[in-house]
Design a protein around this motif. Structure first.
Motif, PDB file in Angstrom:
ATOM      1  N   ASN A   1       4.802   5.433   8.455  1.00 30.14           N
ATOM      2  CA  ASN A   1       3.731   6.519   8.653  1.00 30.14           C
ATOM      3  C   ASN A   1       4.309   7.769   9.446  1.00 30.14           C
ATOM      4  O   ASN A   1       4.966   7.703  10.175  1.00 30.14           O
ATOM      5  N   GLU A   2       3.925   8.522   8.452  1.00 31.71           N
ATOM      6  CA  GLU A   2       4.226   9.931   8.934  1.00 31.71           C
ATOM      7  C   GLU A   2       2.978  11.080   9.041  1.00 31.71           C
ATOM      8  O   GLU A   2       2.256  10.979   7.919  1.00 31.71           O
ATOM      9  N   ALA A   3       2.969  12.037  10.002  1.00 33.61           N
ATOM     10  CA  ALA A   3       2.039  13.011   9.738  1.00 33.61           C
ATOM     11  C   ALA A   3       3.179  14.165   9.600  1.00 33.61           C
ATOM     12  O   ALA A   3       3.885  14.291  10.390  1.00 33.61           O
ATOM     13  N   ILE A   4       3.060  14.919   8.713  1.00 37.78           N
ATOM     14  CA  ILE A   4       3.855  16.114   8.304  1.00 37.78           C
ATOM     15  C   ILE A   4       3.140  17.392   8.008  1.00 37.78           C
ATOM     16  O   ILE A   4       2.062  17.541   7.655  1.00 37.78           O
ATOM     17  N   ILE A   5       3.853  18.409   8.502  1.00 41.32           N
ATOM     18  CA  ILE A   5       3.155  19.874   8.017  1.00 41.32           C
ATOM     19  C   ILE A   5       4.354  20.684   7.617  1.00 41.32           C
ATOM     20  O   ILE A   5       5.634  20.355   7.699  1.00 41.32           O
ATOM     21  N   VAL A   6       3.909  21.697   6.903  1.00 39.93           N
ATOM     22  CA  VAL A   6       4.912  22.874   6.703  1.00 39.93           C
ATOM     23  C   VAL A   6       4.708  23.795   7.607  1.00 39.93           C
ATOM     24  O   VAL A   6       3.845  24.556   7.992  1.00 39.93           O
ATOM     25  N   GLU A   7       6.020  24.451   8.283  1.00 43.38           N
ATOM     26  CA  GLU A   7       6.014  25.256   9.156  1.00 43.38           C
ATOM     27  C   GLU A   7       7.181  26.252   8.852  1.00 43.38           C
ATOM     28  O   GLU A   7       8.344  25.652   8.988  1.00 43.38           O
ATOM     29  N   ASP A   8       7.074  27.536   8.876  1.00 47.33           N
ATOM     30  CA  ASP A   8       8.154  28.364   8.632  1.00 47.33           C
ATOM     31  C   ASP A   8       9.060  27.980   7.425  1.00 47.33           C
ATOM     32  O   ASP A   8      10.195  27.902   7.651  1.00 47.33           O
TER      33      ASP A   8
ATOM     34  N   ALA B   1       9.523  25.125   6.028  1.00 49.29           N
ATOM     35  CA  ALA B   1      10.149  23.798   6.054  1.00 49.29           C
ATOM     36  C   ALA B   1       9.466  22.796   6.473  1.00 49.29           C
ATOM     37  O   ALA B   1       8.205  23.042   7.086  1.00 49.29           O
ATOM     38  N   LEU B   2       9.648  21.658   6.173  1.00 45.75           N
ATOM     39  CA  LEU B   2       8.701  20.303   6.512  1.00 45.75           C
ATOM     40  C   LEU B   2       9.038  20.000   8.011  1.00 45.75           C
ATOM     41  O   LEU B   2      10.443  20.050   8.219  1.00 45.75           O
ATOM     42  N   LYS B   3       8.130  19.684   8.755  1.00 42.69           N
ATOM     43  CA  LYS B   3       8.340  19.394  10.022  1.00 42.69           C
ATOM     44  C   LYS B   3       7.267  17.924  10.132  1.00 42.69           C
ATOM     45  O   LYS B   3       6.426  18.179   9.875  1.00 42.69           O
ATOM     46  N   THR B   4       7.946  17.058  11.011  1.00 42.36           N
ATOM     47  CA  THR B   4       7.418  15.797  11.021  1.00 42.36           C
ATOM     48  C   THR B   4       6.527  16.053  12.732  1.00 42.36           C
ATOM     49  O   THR B   4       7.269  16.047  13.564  1.00 42.36           O
ATOM     50  N   LEU B   5       5.311  15.799  12.551  1.00 41.34           N
ATOM     51  CA  LEU B   5       4.555  15.735  13.889  1.00 41.34           C
ATOM     52  C   LEU B   5       4.497  14.217  14.547  1.00 41.34           C
ATOM     53  O   LEU B   5       4.963  14.392  15.688  1.00 41.34           O
ATOM     54  N   SER B   6       4.444  13.518  13.802  1.00 42.75           N
ATOM     55  CA  SER B   6       4.520  11.900  14.358  1.00 42.75           C
ATOM     56  C   SER B   6       5.205  11.068  13.237  1.00 42.75           C
ATOM     57  O   SER B   6       4.954  11.336  12.209  1.00 42.75           O
ATOM     58  N   TYR B   7       5.893  10.090  13.649  1.00 46.15           N
ATOM     59  CA  TYR B   7       6.321   9.184  12.714  1.00 46.15           C
ATOM     60  C   TYR B   7       6.356   7.598  13.378  1.00 46.15           C
ATOM     61  O   TYR B   7       6.672   7.552  14.440  1.00 46.15           O
ATOM     62  N   ARG B   8       6.512   6.639  12.615  1.00 47.61           N
ATOM     63  CA  ARG B   8       6.978   5.408  12.986  1.00 47.61           C
ATOM     64  C   ARG B   8       7.313   4.697  11.578  1.00 47.61           C
ATOM     65  O   ARG B   8       6.739   4.676  10.775  1.00 47.61           O
ATOM     66  N   TYR B   9       8.500   4.193  11.923  1.00 42.12           N
ATOM     67  CA  TYR B   9       9.215   3.581  10.968  1.00 42.12           C
ATOM     68  C   TYR B   9       9.463   1.982  11.264  1.00 42.12           C
ATOM     69  O   TYR B   9      10.358   2.026  12.231  1.00 42.12           O
ATOM     70  N   HIS B  10       8.854   0.945  10.796  1.00 43.57           N
ATOM     71  CA  HIS B  10       8.892  -0.277  11.360  1.00 43.57           C
ATOM     72  C   HIS B  10       9.300  -1.363  10.446  1.00 43.57           C
ATOM     73  O   HIS B  10       8.749  -1.516   9.400  1.00 43.57           O
ATOM     74  N   LEU B  11      10.508  -2.075  10.473  1.00 43.74           N
ATOM     75  CA  LEU B  11      10.848  -3.234   9.691  1.00 43.74           C
ATOM     76  C   LEU B  11      11.187  -4.381  10.504  1.00 43.74           C
ATOM     77  O   LEU B  11      11.440  -4.623  11.702  1.00 43.74           O
TER      78      LEU B  11
ATOM     79  N   SER C   1       0.885  -1.075  -0.100  1.00 41.11           N
ATOM     80  CA  SER C   1      -0.191   0.154   0.086  1.00 41.11           C
ATOM     81  C   SER C   1       0.930   1.154   0.008  1.00 41.11           C
ATOM     82  O   SER C   1       2.087   1.290   0.307  1.00 41.11           O
ATOM     83  N   TYR C   2       0.164   2.399  -0.555  1.00 41.58           N
ATOM     84  CA  TYR C   2       1.173   3.582  -0.867  1.00 41.58           C
ATOM     85  C   TYR C   2       0.293   4.724  -0.608  1.00 41.58           C
ATOM     86  O   TYR C   2      -0.586   4.819  -1.663  1.00 41.58           O
ATOM     87  N   VAL C   3      -0.026   5.405   0.210  1.00 36.52           N
ATOM     88  CA  VAL C   3      -0.818   6.570   0.665  1.00 36.52           C
ATOM     89  C   VAL C   3      -0.225   7.717   0.836  1.00 36.52           C
ATOM     90  O   VAL C   3       0.133   7.811   1.942  1.00 36.52           O
ATOM     91  N   GLU C   4      -0.413   8.802  -0.293  1.00 39.98           N
ATOM     92  CA  GLU C   4      -0.011  10.331   0.286  1.00 39.98           C
ATOM     93  C   GLU C   4      -1.306  10.977   0.279  1.00 39.98           C
ATOM     94  O   GLU C   4      -2.077  11.279  -0.669  1.00 39.98           O
ATOM     95  N   GLU C   5      -1.604  11.351   1.397  1.00 39.88           N
ATOM     96  CA  GLU C   5      -2.827  11.763   1.661  1.00 39.88           C
ATOM     97  C   GLU C   5      -2.599  13.546   2.141  1.00 39.88           C
ATOM     98  O   GLU C   5      -1.808  13.844   3.069  1.00 39.88           O
ATOM     99  N   ILE C   6      -2.965  14.568   1.439  1.00 42.42           N
ATOM    100  CA  ILE C   6      -2.729  15.761   1.505  1.00 42.42           C
ATOM    101  C   ILE C   6      -4.042  16.257   2.149  1.00 42.42           C
ATOM    102  O   ILE C   6      -5.225  16.402   1.356  1.00 42.42           O
ATOM    103  N   LEU C   7      -3.920  16.605   3.377  1.00 37.15           N
ATOM    104  CA  LEU C   7      -4.934  17.183   4.141  1.00 37.15           C
ATOM    105  C   LEU C   7      -5.324  18.613   3.852  1.00 37.15           C
ATOM    106  O   LEU C   7      -6.517  18.940   3.913  1.00 37.15           O
ATOM    107  N   THR C   8      -4.399  19.228   3.865  1.00 36.53           N
ATOM    108  CA  THR C   8      -4.587  20.805   3.698  1.00 36.53           C
ATOM    109  C   THR C   8      -3.226  21.274   2.837  1.00 36.53           C
ATOM    110  O   THR C   8      -2.445  20.448   2.752  1.00 36.53           O
ATOM    111  N   SER C   9      -3.199  22.451   2.673  1.00 38.68           N
ATOM    112  CA  SER C   9      -1.948  23.170   1.745  1.00 38.68           C
ATOM    113  C   SER C   9      -0.554  22.856   2.644  1.00 38.68           C
ATOM    114  O   SER C   9       0.659  22.946   2.140  1.00 38.68           O
ATOM    115  N   GLU C  10      -0.926  22.709   3.896  1.00 37.25           N
ATOM    116  CA  GLU C  10       0.165  22.656   4.712  1.00 37.25           C
ATOM    117  C   GLU C  10       0.223  21.256   5.655  1.00 37.25           C
ATOM    118  O   GLU C  10       1.126  21.226   6.711  1.00 37.25           O
TER     119      GLU C  10
END
Length: 126
Positions: free
Chosen positions: A55-62, A64-74, A27-36
């Motif tokens: 899994n990442e939740a990211i925002i654009v702030e000042d 630049a990209l900023k990661t709110l939450s993340y999980r990288y599981h192998l 699965s591959y989901v890029e979900e743009i919720l708002t412009s930021e």
């Protein structure tokens, strides 16, 4: 640069890196919720049977990209954990709190890794 362009450029960079791996996307989901703000959710299955979940939740702030939450599981095909990076706040005694890395038998301090580095680490560990 417009916030939406930061998100699109990031997604293009990640997608290009994923296509270079010996894996296919379950699965591959890029979900743009708002412009930021956006979410990225990927399940990659390697030829070895290993599974990498991103899994990442990211925002654009000042600007630049900023990661709110993340999980990288192998994990291996038999569900044996190889590593997991995340910032779930459940190890407050680690100096990198809330960031940390789970290994097979330990949890260690870790800064948030760059996703491109995680993809390379997964490739090495499979």
């Amino acid at each position: 640069m417009l916030p939406h362009n930061f998100l699109e450029r990031y997604f293009v960079e990640i997608e290009a890196a994923v296509t270079q791996l010996p894996a296919y996307a379950e699965s591959y989901v890029e979900e743009i919720l708002t412009s930021e703000r956006a979410n990225l959710r990927i399940r990659l299955r390697f030829q070895s049977g290993c599974l990498l979940e991103i899994n990442e939740a990211i925002i654009v702030e000042d600007g630049a990209l900023k990661t709110l939450s993340y999980r990288y599981h192998l994990q291996r095909a038999g569900n044996e954990l190889l590593f997991r990076y995340d910032n779930t706040p459940h190890f407050p005694d680690l100096p990198s709190f809330p960031h940390h890395k789970h290994l097979r038998n330990a949890v260690v301090a870790s800064s948030k890794p760059d996703l491109l580095d995680v993809l390379q680490e997964a490739k090495i560990n499979i």
